[in-house]
Design a protein around this motif. Structure first.
Motif, short mmCIF file in Angstrom:
data_model
loop_
_atom_site.label_atom_id
_atom_site.label_comp_id
_atom_site.label_asym_id
_atom_site.label_seq_id
_atom_site.Cartn_x
_atom_site.Cartn_y
_atom_site.Cartn_z
N ASP A 31 0.80 -1.36 -0.23
CA ASP A 31 0.18 0.08 0.15
C ASP A 31 1.01 1.09 -0.12
OD1 ASP A 31 0.80 0.60 2.47
OD2 ASP A 31 -0.83 -0.48 3.60
N PHE A 32 0.35 2.37 0.00
CA PHE A 32 0.81 3.49 0.12
C PHE A 32 1.91 3.81 1.20
CE2 PHE A 32 -2.49 5.09 -2.87
CZ PHE A 32 -1.67 5.47 -3.93
N ASN A 33 1.41 3.29 2.29
CA ASN A 33 2.29 3.45 3.47
C ASN A 33 3.46 2.66 3.29
OD1 ASN A 33 2.39 4.39 6.30
ND2 ASN A 33 2.80 2.42 6.65
N ASP A 34 3.36 1.39 2.65
CA ASP A 34 4.53 0.74 2.46
C ASP A 34 5.71 1.35 1.45
OD1 ASP A 34 3.87 -1.63 3.92
OD2 ASP A 34 2.51 -2.15 2.26
N VAL A 35 5.23 2.02 0.63
CA VAL A 35 6.11 2.61 -0.62
C VAL A 35 6.73 3.95 0.19
CG1 VAL A 35 5.98 4.21 -2.80
CG2 VAL A 35 4.36 2.00 -2.45
N ILE A 36 6.06 4.70 0.86
CA ILE A 36 6.46 5.70 1.71
C ILE A 36 7.64 5.38 2.56
CG2 ILE A 36 6.12 7.69 3.20
CD1 ILE A 36 3.34 7.92 1.60
N GLU A 37 7.32 4.25 3.46
CA GLU A 37 8.43 3.56 4.21
C GLU A 37 9.65 3.15 3.50
OE1 GLU A 37 6.58 0.36 6.48
OE2 GLU A 37 5.75 1.65 7.75
N PHE A 38 9.36 2.50 2.47
CA PHE A 38 10.46 2.16 1.47
C PHE A 38 11.36 3.35 1.10
CE2 PHE A 38 11.84 1.86 -3.08
CZ PHE A 38 12.81 0.65 -2.61
N LEU A 39 10.71 4.44 0.55
CA LEU A 39 11.38 5.75 0.29
C LEU A 39 12.21 6.30 1.50
CD1 LEU A 39 8.61 7.18 -2.17
CD2 LEU A 39 10.90 5.89 -2.77
N LEU A 40 11.53 6.34 2.57
CA LEU A 40 12.02 6.89 3.83
C LEU A 40 13.47 5.98 4.20
CD1 LEU A 40 9.00 7.90 5.88
CD2 LEU A 40 10.60 9.19 4.88
N SER A 41 13.15 4.64 3.96
CA SER A 41 14.48 3.83 4.16
C SER A 41 15.58 4.04 3.29
CB SER A 41 14.06 2.38 4.36
OG SER A 41 13.85 1.93 2.96
N LEU A 42 15.21 4.58 2.16
CA LEU A 42 16.35 4.85 1.05
C LEU A 42 16.87 6.19 1.51
CD1 LEU A 42 14.79 3.86 -2.35
CD2 LEU A 42 16.47 2.72 -0.96
N TYR A 43 16.10 6.91 1.86
CA TYR A 43 16.72 8.15 2.20
C TYR A 43 17.39 8.10 3.50
CZ TYR A 43 16.93 12.95 3.99
OH TYR A 43 17.20 14.25 4.72
N ARG A 44 17.18 7.43 4.55
CA ARG A 44 18.07 7.38 5.82
C ARG A 44 19.23 6.54 5.50
NH1 ARG A 44 12.84 5.16 7.95
NH2 ARG A 44 11.64 6.97 8.84
N LYS A 45 19.15 5.73 4.54
CA LYS A 45 20.39 5.08 4.35
C LYS A 45 21.34 5.94 3.37
CE LYS A 45 18.31 0.43 4.50
NZ LYS A 45 17.89 -0.86 3.69
#
Length: 90
Positions: A31-45
């Motif tokens: 879902d959208f939440n999963d997508v945003i979590e994925f993008l945030l994890s990329l940003y954090r890394k």
């Protein structure tokens, strides 16, 4: 609990594109939440290769030029959001 955020139609299309890729990769519904979590994890890394493929490369600009470009982007985004759509984030 969920919140609603406003995104432009173009951003929603990109989120849906990424959602499809994640669903294929994970083999499960995303879902959208999963997508945003994925993008945030990329940003954090700060994974530069993946981030570049998603958002492009920042040109060699001075801090002042980057700040001015970002100000213009924010103003443009505000205009787009005025005519944007809402999505629910769970």
């Amino acid at each position: 609990m969920s919140d609603t955020i406003r995104v432009s139609k173009e951003v929603k299309r990109e989120l849906i594109r990424i959602m499809g890729e994640l669903q294929i990769e994970r083999g499960e519904k995303v879902d959208f939440n999963d997508v945003i979590e994925f993008l945030l994890s990329l940003y954090r890394k700060k994974n530069p290769e993946i981030l570049r493929s998603l958002v492009g490369i920042v040109p060699n600009l001075s801090a002042e030029e980057l700040e001015e470009e970002r100000r213009k982007e924010i103003e443009h985004e505000k205009e787009k959001f005025d005519s944007g759509i809402l999505i629910d984030i769970f």
